[in-house]
Design a protein around this motif. Sequence first.
Motif, PDB file in Angstrom:
ATOM      1  N   SER A  66       0.836  -1.190   0.000  1.00  0.00           N
ATOM      2  CA  SER A  66       0.000   0.000   0.000  1.00  0.00           C
ATOM      3  C   SER A  66       0.872   1.242   0.000  1.00  0.00           C
ATOM      4  O   SER A  66       2.036   1.219   0.417  1.00  0.00           O
ATOM      5  CB  SER A  66      -0.931   0.017   1.215  1.00  0.00           C
ATOM      6  OG  SER A  66      -0.181   0.064   2.419  1.00  0.00           O
ATOM      7  N   THR A  67       0.301   2.312  -0.502  1.00  0.00           N
ATOM      8  CA  THR A  67       0.962   3.611  -0.478  1.00  0.00           C
ATOM      9  C   THR A  67      -0.066   4.669  -0.142  1.00  0.00           C
ATOM     10  O   THR A  67      -1.245   4.556  -0.508  1.00  0.00           O
ATOM     11  CB  THR A  67       1.623   3.925  -1.831  1.00  0.00           C
ATOM     12  OG1 THR A  67       2.225   5.219  -1.779  1.00  0.00           O
ATOM     13  CG2 THR A  67       0.602   3.904  -2.959  1.00  0.00           C
ATOM     14  N   SER A  68       0.336   5.675   0.599  1.00  0.00           N
ATOM     15  CA  SER A  68      -0.574   6.756   0.975  1.00  0.00           C
ATOM     16  C   SER A  68       0.200   8.070   1.007  1.00  0.00           C
ATOM     17  O   SER A  68       1.393   8.097   1.333  1.00  0.00           O
ATOM     18  CB  SER A  68      -1.218   6.495   2.335  1.00  0.00           C
ATOM     19  OG  SER A  68      -0.231   6.421   3.354  1.00  0.00           O
ATOM     20  N   THR A  69      -0.497   9.127   0.655  1.00  0.00           N
ATOM     21  CA  THR A  69       0.079  10.472   0.665  1.00  0.00           C
ATOM     22  C   THR A  69      -0.968  11.431   1.201  1.00  0.00           C
ATOM     23  O   THR A  69      -2.133  11.385   0.786  1.00  0.00           O
ATOM     24  CB  THR A  69       0.517  10.909  -0.738  1.00  0.00           C
ATOM     25  OG1 THR A  69       1.533  10.026  -1.209  1.00  0.00           O
ATOM     26  CG2 THR A  69       1.061  12.335  -0.712  1.00  0.00           C
ATOM     27  N   GLY A  70      -0.557  12.289   2.120  1.00  0.00           N
ATOM     28  CA  GLY A  70      -1.452  13.293   2.668  1.00  0.00           C
ATOM     29  C   GLY A  70      -0.742  14.619   2.801  1.00  0.00           C
ATOM     30  O   GLY A  70       0.477  14.661   3.019  1.00  0.00           O
ATOM     31  N   GLY A  71      -1.491  15.711   2.639  1.00  0.00           N
ATOM     32  CA  GLY A  71      -0.880  17.019   2.722  1.00  0.00           C
ATOM     33  C   GLY A  71      -1.818  18.058   3.269  1.00  0.00           C
ATOM     34  O   GLY A  71      -3.043  17.932   3.173  1.00  0.00           O
ATOM     35  N   ILE A  72      -1.248  19.104   3.888  1.00  0.00           N
ATOM     36  CA  ILE A  72      -1.993  20.243   4.409  1.00  0.00           C
ATOM     37  C   ILE A  72      -1.498  21.479   3.671  1.00  0.00           C
ATOM     38  O   ILE A  72      -0.304  21.800   3.725  1.00  0.00           O
ATOM     39  CB  ILE A  72      -1.788  20.399   5.922  1.00  0.00           C
ATOM     40  CG1 ILE A  72      -2.229  19.127   6.661  1.00  0.00           C
ATOM     41  CG2 ILE A  72      -2.549  21.604   6.447  1.00  0.00           C
ATOM     42  CD1 ILE A  72      -1.968  19.171   8.153  1.00  0.00           C
ATOM     43  N   VAL A  73      -2.429  22.141   2.996  1.00  0.00           N
ATOM     44  CA  VAL A  73      -2.072  23.313   2.195  1.00  0.00           C
ATOM     45  C   VAL A  73      -2.824  24.523   2.747  1.00  0.00           C
ATOM     46  O   VAL A  73      -4.043  24.643   2.540  1.00  0.00           O
ATOM     47  CB  VAL A  73      -2.413  23.105   0.709  1.00  0.00           C
ATOM     48  CG1 VAL A  73      -1.982  24.304  -0.117  1.00  0.00           C
ATOM     49  CG2 VAL A  73      -1.770  21.817   0.190  1.00  0.00           C
ATOM     50  N   PRO A  74      -2.159  25.438   3.461  1.00  0.00           N
ATOM     51  CA  PRO A  74      -2.841  26.655   3.940  1.00  0.00           C
ATOM     52  C   PRO A  74      -3.280  27.518   2.762  1.00  0.00           C
ATOM     53  O   PRO A  74      -2.526  27.730   1.809  1.00  0.00           O
ATOM     54  CB  PRO A  74      -1.777  27.343   4.789  1.00  0.00           C
ATOM     55  CG  PRO A  74      -0.799  26.271   5.137  1.00  0.00           C
ATOM     56  CD  PRO A  74      -0.788  25.339   3.977  1.00  0.00           C
ATOM     57  N   LEU A  75      -4.505  28.036   2.827  1.00  0.00           N
ATOM     58  CA  LEU A  75      -5.027  28.888   1.764  1.00  0.00           C
ATOM     59  C   LEU A  75      -4.907  30.362   2.104  1.00  0.00           C
ATOM     60  O   LEU A  75      -5.290  31.215   1.306  1.00  0.00           O
ATOM     61  CB  LEU A  75      -6.485  28.526   1.492  1.00  0.00           C
ATOM     62  CG  LEU A  75      -6.728  27.073   1.069  1.00  0.00           C
ATOM     63  CD1 LEU A  75      -8.214  26.829   0.876  1.00  0.00           C
ATOM     64  CD2 LEU A  75      -5.952  26.730  -0.185  1.00  0.00           C
ATOM     65  N   SER A  76      -4.410  30.664   3.283  1.00  0.00           N
ATOM     66  CA  SER A  76      -4.164  32.046   3.675  1.00  0.00           C
ATOM     67  C   SER A  76      -3.037  32.052   4.691  1.00  0.00           C
ATOM     68  O   SER A  76      -2.712  31.031   5.294  1.00  0.00           O
ATOM     69  CB  SER A  76      -5.429  32.689   4.257  1.00  0.00           C
ATOM     70  OG  SER A  76      -5.835  32.015   5.434  1.00  0.00           O
ATOM     71  N   GLY A  77      -2.421  33.212   4.887  1.00  0.00           N
ATOM     72  CA  GLY A  77      -1.312  33.304   5.819  1.00  0.00           C
ATOM     73  C   GLY A  77       0.004  32.963   5.136  1.00  0.00           C
ATOM     74  O   GLY A  77       0.060  32.556   3.978  1.00  0.00           O
ATOM     75  N   GLY A  78       1.076  33.069   5.877  1.00  0.00           N
ATOM     76  CA  GLY A  78       2.391  32.880   5.302  1.00  0.00           C
ATOM     77  C   GLY A  78       3.014  31.524   5.556  1.00  0.00           C
ATOM     78  O   GLY A  78       4.162  31.290   5.180  1.00  0.00           O
ATOM     79  N   THR A  79       2.308  30.612   6.214  1.00  0.00           N
ATOM     80  CA  THR A  79       2.886  29.300   6.496  1.00  0.00           C
ATOM     81  C   THR A  79       2.898  28.451   5.243  1.00  0.00           C
ATOM     82  O   THR A  79       2.086  28.618   4.334  1.00  0.00           O
ATOM     83  CB  THR A  79       2.086  28.593   7.593  1.00  0.00           C
ATOM     84  OG1 THR A  79       0.723  28.458   7.166  1.00  0.00           O
ATOM     85  CG2 THR A  79       2.136  29.395   8.883  1.00  0.00           C
TER      86      THR A  79
END
Length: 556
Positions: free
Chosen positions: A148-161
């Motif tokens: 199995s393979t898995s990929t997850g991500g968090i993409v801020p839509l505002s701010g500078g992070t």
Amino acid sequence: MKPLSLSALALTLALASPSLAHARRAWVRVEVIDISGQTAYITPGREAGLRVGNRVRFRNATYRVTAVTSSSATLALEKDSLSLGAKGRVRVRTVNEKTEGPLRATQKLANYRGQWPAPVRPATTQSPRYVPIDQGLEENSRMKLQLSTSTGGIVPLSGGTGAYGRSEIRGKLHAEPLSSSPMSIDTDAALQIWYGRNLGNTSGSRPLLRVRQLEMAYGNPSATYASLGRLRYAASTLGMLDGVRVQAAATKGFNVGAFGGFVPDPIDGTPAFAASRFGVQGSYRDDESDLRPTLDIVGHGSIYDGSMDERRLSTFAAIYPGSTRISSNLELSVFDKDNPWNASQFQISAGGMDIATRIGPWHGGARFDMRRPERSRWLASFLPDNWLCTDNPQNTTTTIDCLSNSDARYTVGADTGLLFDKWAIDAGGSYIAPTQYTDSGYLGGFFALRALSLFQTGRADLSLTANTSDVFDSYALRVGLGSTALQGDMDISAYYRPALSQYHADFDSWIEQGFGGALSWDIEPTLRVQLGADAIFGRYVDVLYVQSAAVWRPQL
């Protein structure tokens, strides 16, 4: 005289047999009503006297009757020599039965009493072999592989992070290399990659390789059994252990076992030798009983920094009467009199009870749970000073010093619902009581209405949730739609969730909005791919979550 005697005898038998005396032969006309392959269907049938074996004559051929119903019959054709509507005739034998005299009087029902044996249910005389739920179509396979393979991500839509993400490639293998020996090898390992700006490997919390199981075993896990290596579970109530476990079948349904080894590092999972753990377990199972009782008793201890640390006795029990499940658990901890948490020498550190039942379309359940923090000097070595103290959390001394220990947290919950062919209704709630040193309790509830079948492949759901505590309140509505495609191999869903939120210390509330969707596709029976995305917009956060996964189970 002899021929005359034979004639007289034949005449006497004919007169004595009404069925023979009234039998005669007659011609019956038939017609072909259908033809399928090498079979012709004619009418009439048994009611007109036709029987299997009769010869049916048409203009150019004769065919034999192969099957008969009350109103039709079939003929076997050697070639396409008949057509629809063809007419023929067959000579049949008819019998005119004649009843003479009055019918006999009926017998009383009591006269038949005791003439037949009492009925016996098949289930009372059969003993089918019990098959555990985890044994499916691959039960006889000596090798099972899952990649199995898995990929997850968090993409801020505002701010500078910046964005952050994680990928994993994982493999699980169960192999029985010798057909003549009950030896097995189990492996579960994963490669992990973390990516993002200023993302360092703090204290090894993001290891490149994580091994959850690397175990060699011999025997039957439900009877006599021995295993060595990295064990996924040391016992039914304990987790990972680098060591050995042995088990023996004491008598029918009873097993006793023992285990011992070292506890891996809880942060990165690497082998560690600072803490050793050992214990015994007794188990009972009776899958042939109507109640299917289960009982596990585990006693274990640990040594840390050269002296005794943990000492616990855990129990789990369950019965399954009919469509009901009743289970309970209890954990007793033993501490030194001068322990740093000021805990009682004998303390119930966890306990609970759970019940769930189903009657027709209705189902319901209730649960109770009590827990205290899991305290040990080994665990405290990975946490800030006084982390396990609830009454003195701001103490920054270098030694653990708890003033008291009355921090049990109690949780109660219940749920109920109705499940029909195309509709389902569910409702429930839970309550977490505040402890002596935390004034914040929690109360939550939900109501959900689901349409399970819309236009054959679709579904819809509508749910309401309410959560309140001494600090924060939230009320949310969720609307979801879904459908299957490609003859059920693909599933697509989407939702919208607005939520009204407010801190008690704030005068203003705000609405947080969430959107999301998911796709699951069984490309082949052995390959499944899943994709998902969620976006949340609110006062404090505007963010996008994305995730993907693929699971491949090849047939070996």
